[in-house]
Design an enzyme around this catalytic site. Structure first.
Site, PDB file in Angstrom:
ATOM      1  N   GLY A  27      16.922 -19.030  -6.522  1.00 21.99           N
ATOM      2  CA  GLY A  27      17.295 -18.312  -5.303  1.00 21.99           C
ATOM      3  C   GLY A  27      16.287 -17.340  -4.734  1.00 21.99           C
ATOM      4  O   GLY A  27      16.304 -17.064  -3.536  1.00 21.99           O
TER       5      GLY A  27
ATOM      6  N   GLU B 212      14.677 -10.854  -7.577  1.00 18.57           N
ATOM      7  CA  GLU B 212      15.910 -11.640  -7.617  1.00 18.57           C
ATOM      8  C   GLU B 212      16.516 -11.719  -6.218  1.00 18.57           C
ATOM      9  O   GLU B 212      16.297 -10.834  -5.385  1.00 18.57           O
ATOM     10  CB  GLU B 212      16.871 -10.936  -8.608  1.00 18.57           C
ATOM     11  CG  GLU B 212      18.186 -11.563  -8.815  1.00 18.57           C
ATOM     12  CD  GLU B 212      18.141 -12.977  -9.372  1.00 18.57           C
ATOM     13  OE1 GLU B 212      17.711 -13.881  -8.633  1.00 18.57           O
ATOM     14  OE2 GLU B 212      18.567 -13.187 -10.520  1.00 18.57           O
ATOM     15  N   ASP B 213      17.282 -12.752  -5.968  1.00 12.36           N
ATOM     16  CA  ASP B 213      17.934 -12.844  -4.645  1.00 12.36           C
ATOM     17  C   ASP B 213      19.217 -12.019  -4.593  1.00 12.36           C
ATOM     18  O   ASP B 213      19.494 -11.369  -3.596  1.00 12.36           O
ATOM     19  CB  ASP B 213      18.199 -14.310  -4.243  1.00 12.36           C
ATOM     20  CG  ASP B 213      19.046 -15.062  -5.259  1.00 12.36           C
ATOM     21  OD1 ASP B 213      19.126 -14.622  -6.412  1.00 12.36           O
ATOM     22  OD2 ASP B 213      19.624 -16.100  -4.896  1.00 12.36           O
TER      23      ASP B 213
ATOM     24  N   ASP C 242      24.994  -9.779  -9.032  1.00  7.48           N
ATOM     25  CA  ASP C 242      26.441  -9.877  -8.893  1.00  7.48           C
ATOM     26  C   ASP C 242      27.049  -9.151 -10.102  1.00  7.48           C
ATOM     27  O   ASP C 242      27.123  -7.915 -10.117  1.00  7.48           O
ATOM     28  CB  ASP C 242      26.768 -11.381  -8.854  1.00  7.48           C
ATOM     29  CG  ASP C 242      28.192 -11.681  -8.454  1.00  7.48           C
ATOM     30  OD1 ASP C 242      29.104 -11.031  -8.985  1.00  7.48           O
ATOM     31  OD2 ASP C 242      28.426 -12.579  -7.633  1.00  7.48           O
TER      32      ASP C 242
ATOM     33  N   LYS D 234      25.672  -6.741  -4.961  1.00  5.87           N
ATOM     34  CA  LYS D 234      27.125  -6.619  -4.777  1.00  5.87           C
ATOM     35  C   LYS D 234      27.610  -5.648  -5.852  1.00  5.87           C
ATOM     36  O   LYS D 234      28.126  -6.073  -6.896  1.00  5.87           O
ATOM     37  CB  LYS D 234      27.802  -7.974  -5.004  1.00  5.87           C
ATOM     38  CG  LYS D 234      27.744  -8.939  -3.841  1.00  5.87           C
ATOM     39  CD  LYS D 234      28.547 -10.190  -4.203  1.00  5.87           C
ATOM     40  CE  LYS D 234      28.565 -11.183  -3.072  1.00  5.87           C
ATOM     41  NZ  LYS D 234      29.218 -12.455  -3.487  1.00  5.87           N
TER      42      LYS D 234
ATOM     43  N   PHE E 146      31.192 -14.551  -0.042  1.00  4.73           N
ATOM     44  CA  PHE E 146      30.296 -15.633  -0.455  1.00  4.73           C
ATOM     45  C   PHE E 146      29.228 -15.829   0.612  1.00  4.73           C
ATOM     46  O   PHE E 146      29.523 -16.263   1.717  1.00  4.73           O
ATOM     47  CB  PHE E 146      31.080 -16.927  -0.675  1.00  4.73           C
ATOM     48  CG  PHE E 146      30.374 -17.856  -1.615  1.00  4.73           C
ATOM     49  CD1 PHE E 146      29.093 -18.319  -1.336  1.00  4.73           C
ATOM     50  CD2 PHE E 146      30.979 -18.237  -2.798  1.00  4.73           C
ATOM     51  CE1 PHE E 146      28.423 -19.156  -2.220  1.00  4.73           C
ATOM     52  CE2 PHE E 146      30.323 -19.080  -3.696  1.00  4.73           C
ATOM     53  CZ  PHE E 146      29.039 -19.542  -3.394  1.00  4.73           C
TER      54      PHE E 146
ATOM     55  N   ASP F 163      22.257 -20.247  -2.213  1.00  8.14           N
ATOM     56  CA  ASP F 163      22.891 -21.545  -1.977  1.00  8.14           C
ATOM     57  C   ASP F 163      24.390 -21.538  -2.248  1.00  8.14           C
ATOM     58  O   ASP F 163      24.922 -20.634  -2.887  1.00  8.14           O
ATOM     59  CB  ASP F 163      22.276 -22.601  -2.895  1.00  8.14           C
ATOM     60  CG  ASP F 163      22.737 -22.434  -4.360  1.00  8.14           C
ATOM     61  OD1 ASP F 163      22.755 -21.287  -4.852  1.00  8.14           O
ATOM     62  OD2 ASP F 163      23.088 -23.444  -4.991  1.00  8.14           O
TER      63      ASP F 163
ATOM     64  N   ARG G  53      20.092 -23.092   1.402  1.00  4.71           N
ATOM     65  CA  ARG G  53      19.041 -22.137   1.021  1.00  4.71           C
ATOM     66  C   ARG G  53      18.044 -21.926   2.157  1.00  4.71           C
ATOM     67  O   ARG G  53      17.403 -20.890   2.243  1.00  4.71           O
ATOM     68  CB  ARG G  53      18.269 -22.653  -0.198  1.00  4.71           C
ATOM     69  CG  ARG G  53      19.057 -22.662  -1.497  1.00  4.71           C
ATOM     70  CD  ARG G  53      18.097 -22.793  -2.656  1.00  4.71           C
ATOM     71  NE  ARG G  53      18.680 -23.291  -3.885  1.00  4.71           N
ATOM     72  CZ  ARG G  53      19.223 -22.521  -4.837  1.00  4.71           C
ATOM     73  NH1 ARG G  53      19.266 -21.225  -4.694  1.00  4.71           N
ATOM     74  NH2 ARG G  53      19.706 -23.061  -5.945  1.00  4.71           N
TER      75      ARG G  53
HETATM   76  C1  PRP Z   1      22.516 -16.445  -8.921  1.00 10.09           C
HETATM   77  C2  PRP Z   1      21.501 -15.428  -8.491  1.00 10.09           C
HETATM   78  C3  PRP Z   1      21.331 -14.577  -9.709  1.00 10.09           C
HETATM   79  C4  PRP Z   1      22.691 -14.618 -10.353  1.00 10.09           C
HETATM   80  C5  PRP Z   1      23.416 -13.329 -10.082  1.00 10.09           C
HETATM   81  O1  PRP Z   1      21.871 -17.434  -9.655  1.00 10.09           O
HETATM   82  O2  PRP Z   1      20.290 -16.028  -8.122  1.00 10.09           O
HETATM   83  O3  PRP Z   1      20.360 -15.089 -10.586  1.00 10.09           O
HETATM   84  O4  PRP Z   1      23.397 -15.716  -9.750  1.00 10.09           O
HETATM   85  O5  PRP Z   1      24.670 -13.313 -10.710  1.00 10.09           O
HETATM   86  P1  PRP Z   1      25.014 -12.372 -11.954  1.00 10.09           P
HETATM   87  O6  PRP Z   1      24.550 -10.992 -11.580  1.00 10.09           O
HETATM   88  O7  PRP Z   1      26.508 -12.471 -12.008  1.00 10.09           O
HETATM   89  O8  PRP Z   1      24.360 -12.908 -13.164  1.00 10.09           O
HETATM   90  P2  PRP Z   1      22.417 -18.908  -9.866  1.00 10.09           P
HETATM   91  O9  PRP Z   1      22.858 -19.051 -11.276  1.00 10.09           O
HETATM   92  O10 PRP Z   1      23.416 -19.256  -8.794  1.00 10.09           O
HETATM   93  O11 PRP Z   1      21.103 -19.773  -9.702  1.00 10.09           O
HETATM   94  P3  PRP Z   1      20.184 -20.050  -8.409  1.00 10.09           P
HETATM   95  O12 PRP Z   1      19.394 -18.818  -8.128  1.00 10.09           O
HETATM   96  O13 PRP Z   1      19.335 -21.178  -8.841  1.00 10.09           O
HETATM   97  O14 PRP Z   1      21.113 -20.406  -7.248  1.00 10.09           O
END
Ligand code: PRP
Length: 186
Positions: free
Chosen positions: A49, A105-106, A109, A137, A158, A165, A171
């Site tokens: 991401g 990081e993107d 959460d 968030k 969301f 994505d 994306r």
């Molecule tokens: C997403 C995002 C972070 C993570 C955040 O990754 O890029 O890495 O979730 O969530 P958390 O704080 O609850 O751990 P994802 O697993 O969707 O992979 P991606 O970046 O390849 O979409």
């Protein structure tokens, strides 16, 4: 809004415009340039991401800076985390020993992913580890994290676009949009 195929049928509203994103990323790049002056930090980007944010952020940084990538995922194509963080480096591993690492990081959460990545980097001997995230968030946090650089604090909706994505799609959108609930609840 650019005429991306089907965008109006999946996006409820635009949360962050291209211009808002550009201005904020420029500001964060300037802060990092100032606060890391005299050092050569390593941007450690979490795939997938963060690729778009990392690319713009690096161009907004005016001091020498390195870049490297690791894969960390706990969601796959699901909208609920599996609970396990899968961390993978490229061939030859990752040498962060003695480096000032900025995790890019993107979105943060629950904080699960970055808690695992931060520990991984500290165990590998990084000199310092800070977090730079495009989105945060905070109300979703389960694992407390010290986030040094953050572009936007967003509500618990969301969102997709600018690297984020849903099931590997959307994306490429240059803005951040709120996904219509019927897309991920059906
Ligand atoms: C997403 C995002 C972070 C993570 C955040 O990754 O890029 O890495 O979730 O969530 P958390 O704080 O609850 O751990 P994802 O697993 O969707 O992979 P991606 O970046 O390849 O979409």
């Amino acid at each position: 809004m650019k005429d991306f195929e089907n965008v109006n049928s999946v996006i409820e509203r635009v949360l962050l415009t291209e211009e808002q994103i550009r201005d904020k990323v420029t500001e964060i790049g300037a802060r990092i340039s100032d606060e890391y002056k005299g050092r050569e930090p390593l941007m450690l980007c979490i795939l997938s991401g963060s690729f778009m944010f990392a690319s713009d952020l690096m161009r907004a940084i005016t001091i020498p800076v390195g870049i490297s990538f690791i894969y960390a995922s706990s969601y796959g194509d699901a909208s609920v985390s599996s609970g396990e963080v899968d961390i993978r480096t490229g061939k030859g591993g990752l040498d962060v020993s003695g480096r000032d690492v900025i995790i890019v990081e993107d979105i943060v959460d629950t904080g699960r992913t970055l808690t695992a990545v931060k520990k991984y980097l500290e165990d590998k001997g990084a000199k310092s580890v800070e977090i730079c995230t495009f989105l945060d968030k905070p109300e979703r946090r389960v694992f407390p994290l010290d986030v040094k650089y953050m572009c936007f604090d967003i509500p618990n909706e969301f969102v997709v676009g600018y690297g984020l994505d849903y099931a590997y799609k959307y994306r490429q959108l240059p803005f951040v949009g709120v996904l219509k609930p019927e897309i991920y609840t059906k």
